[in-house]
Design an enzyme around this catalytic site. Structure first.
Site, PDB file in Angstrom:
ATOM      1  N   GLY A   7       0.874  -1.184   0.119  1.00 13.19           N
ATOM      2  CA  GLY A   7       0.195   0.005   0.010  1.00 13.19           C
ATOM      3  C   GLY A   7       0.836   1.123   0.131  1.00 13.19           C
ATOM      4  N   VAL A  11      -0.686   6.465   4.348  1.00 13.20           N
ATOM      5  CA  VAL A  11      -0.217   5.594   5.416  1.00 13.20           C
ATOM      6  C   VAL A  11       0.958   4.882   4.975  1.00 13.20           C
ATOM      7  CG1 VAL A  11      -0.615   3.721   7.014  1.00 13.20           C
ATOM      8  CG2 VAL A  11      -2.520   5.376   6.548  1.00 13.20           C
ATOM      9  N   GLY A 187     -11.212  18.810   0.972  1.00 13.13           N
ATOM     10  CA  GLY A 187     -10.533  17.616   1.167  1.00 13.13           C
ATOM     11  C   GLY A 187     -10.661  16.830   2.376  1.00 13.13           C
ATOM     12  N   GLU A 190     -14.356  12.622   1.607  1.00 14.97           N
ATOM     13  CA  GLU A 190     -14.197  12.039  -0.028  1.00 14.97           C
ATOM     14  C   GLU A 190     -15.223  12.455  -0.741  1.00 14.97           C
ATOM     15  OE1 GLU A 190     -11.773   9.195  -0.083  1.00 14.97           O
ATOM     16  OE2 GLU A 190     -10.997   9.306   1.807  1.00 14.97           O
ATOM     17  N   ASP A 201     -17.159   3.371   8.868  1.00 12.75           N
ATOM     18  CA  ASP A 201     -15.610   3.499   9.275  1.00 12.75           C
ATOM     19  C   ASP A 201     -15.646   3.506  11.026  1.00 12.75           C
ATOM     20  OD1 ASP A 201     -12.866   4.405   8.997  1.00 12.75           O
ATOM     21  OD2 ASP A 201     -13.549   6.151  10.174  1.00 12.75           O
ATOM     22  N   LYS A 205     -14.207   0.392  13.487  1.00 11.73           N
ATOM     23  CA  LYS A 205     -13.287   0.689  14.370  1.00 11.73           C
ATOM     24  C   LYS A 205     -14.006   0.027  15.939  1.00 11.73           C
ATOM     25  CE  LYS A 205     -11.374   4.440  12.221  1.00 11.73           C
ATOM     26  NZ  LYS A 205     -11.387   5.942  12.203  1.00 11.73           N
TER      27      LYS A 205
END
Lengths: 328, 328
Positions: A7, A11, A187, A190, A201, A205
């Site tokens: 990836g 990240v 920004g 998305e 999301d 978690k």
């Protein structure tokens, strides 16, 4: 340690960039279309410069990164749901080679937790996934440190986009669609914001946190297979239908609205909740917070930057630091 | 693990009480006048009942606990300054026997950090001291996890008594002496409150945190000997001289006063500071908070109960959980 990084988004890039300053070497780096592999250490800057110029990251196939020499695989490809592929297969390959795995990808931990633990049990490699919950916040590590068997609940504000939208709606008296468009321009949101604003999301978690609590009650992988949760077990409500007037009403009462997730042994619930305007849960921007309810230590709160390449990479690299060093 | 617990105040009692539920046995328990030792496991309830009835804890001498069979010594005797005795000798004895040491006593870590690390380096035993900073809050563990070399500063509100006094002064418009007397009536402040209100307690905690940061820059014990701080290096100002009017003035400006400690590589400063009334540092009661400034992860904040027997014991037992298990 030698790291293979899968990836090359925010990240993965940050992990590869920062690894040397943590004393690690990157022996492979891959995005979805190519890879650069070098047992002596990849030139990360050059590879990323190629990618930025629109060229392939390297001359190898992405799969070559998985087959390269490394001590730990950093899985930082995009989160996918259901079978959590291709992330899950990456994890499997590394564990079957007795290598460690550090995940930034939430899919395998939220959707296939028992499968993950079963592979880990058969491997000399360990699996860590601090970066999957709350960016820089050491949420999983703190639960592990306290002992998940002594944690009764974890509650938190775990999605920065939803925070941003709700803060702006409250501060400016604007409605959801207006603020969302603004967030997309900036920004912060998305183009397809559904993952964030529908609560998916945050729910992933919380499923991960709930799995840590449930795992503590299981004596075997078979038991964990019955008890582990997936996204489909979570009760999730997003912020799309909150009218601006609801925030005005809340403000009159000294309160505001946040997308709050809760993980207990009983399950996962995510939805908009009224919270005190100056309370600990009323974090703003991309700041996240988790509140951990413990048996003997009362409530602990941990807050910090919940998103961002460097922030999330610091959680990945903290996990790498938890792995047994192969040279010892 | 087998634990010898020195000190039978609130923390030592809670450690001994909770140890079995964490999977550990207490093989010795001592206060300053006697001890109870049993390699098969002390009957903690019976020993504490004897103490509560005004009888000796047990029939052994306190020194017998140090000589008993144990894997880890829990040092929970009162914090002393300067040579940090007798706590330091307890730690030395255990390390020379290659046993682990977990400290709730701040003295040896704040006043003799390099001596402590030198003994640890020569021993097969490890030393942990999470409970010395902020009760239940995992302050030291979070700094260790992030990597102290990547932490630039730790700031915090680390004394509950000072918090209580300042909160009450602000809320009720009362002056220091009045609120202090009330706090003493309630048992929140000691008969001799100087350790808390003069900032000594907060300063010791900050010295410990600063030593963790400075240690990261040292390549040897000799270097650490030159760089390690003690209480005498800290710039400390208490809350005794704050007039009620200062809190009124602060409130008019949306602010309040907290006793804030700061630890950086440059040193330690503790003193009353103006903080936003609804900001993260404006914790109240015995709640403590530490803010950790990091290189790559921004600021992290961890808050929780900063005092209390069970809360502090949970930090001690988390440290015990970090120790290598002798049975593995």
């Amino acid at each position: 340690m030698r790291l293979a990084v899968l990836g090359a988004g925010a990240v993965g890039r940050a992990v590869a960039d920062l690894a040397p300053s943590y004393g690690h070497a990157v022996t492979a780096l891959a995005d979805s279309s190519s890879a650069v592999v070098d047992p002596g250490g990849v030139d990360v800057g050059a590879a990323l410069a190629r990618k930025d110029a629109g060229d392939p990251l390297g001359e190898s196939d992405p799969g070559d990164a998985l087959a390269a020499e490394y001590d730990a695989l950093v899985e930082a490809t995009p989160t996918t749901l259901g079978d959590a592929e291709p992330g899950f297969s990456h994890l499997r390959t590394a564990l079957e080679r007795d290598r460690h795995v550090v995940l930034a990808n939430k899919g395998p931990v939220a959707e296939r937790f028992a499968d993950l633990r079963a592979l880990e049990a058969d491997s000399a490699g360990d699996v860590y996934f601090e970066a999957t919950v709350g960016g820089a916040i050491p949420a999983c590590a703190t639960v592990a440190d306290l002992g998940p068997e002594r944690v009764s609940a974890v509650r938190g504000v775990l999605n920065g986009t939803a925070n941003f939208v709700l803060s702006r709606m409250a501060a400016e008296g604007l409605d959801y669609d207006h603020v969302l468009a603004e967030a997309q321009d900036l920004g912060v949101a998305e183009a397809d914001p559904s993952f964030d604003v529908e609560g998916t999301d945050a729910a992933l978690k919380c499923v991960i946190l709930a799995n840590l609590l449930r795992e503590a009650d299981c004596g075997s992988i078979e038991e964990l297979r019955e008890r582990a949760l997936t996204l489909s077990d979570a009760a999730v409500e997003g912020i799309r239908d909150i009218p601006g007037s609801a925030l005005d009403l809340a403000a009159e009462d000294g309160r505001t609205v946040r997308l709050v997730g809760e993980a207990t042994r009983d399950g996962v619930r995510v939805g908009p909740r009224l919270v005190p305007e100056n309370g600990t849960l009323a974090v703003s921007g991309t700041r996240n917070i988790v509140e951990i309810e413990t048996e003997h230590a009362g409530g602990l709160a941990v807050s910090g930057r919940g998103a961002g390449g460097e922030e999330t990479a610091s959680a990945v690299l903290a996990d790498v630091g938890r792995l047994p060093d192969p040279e010892r």
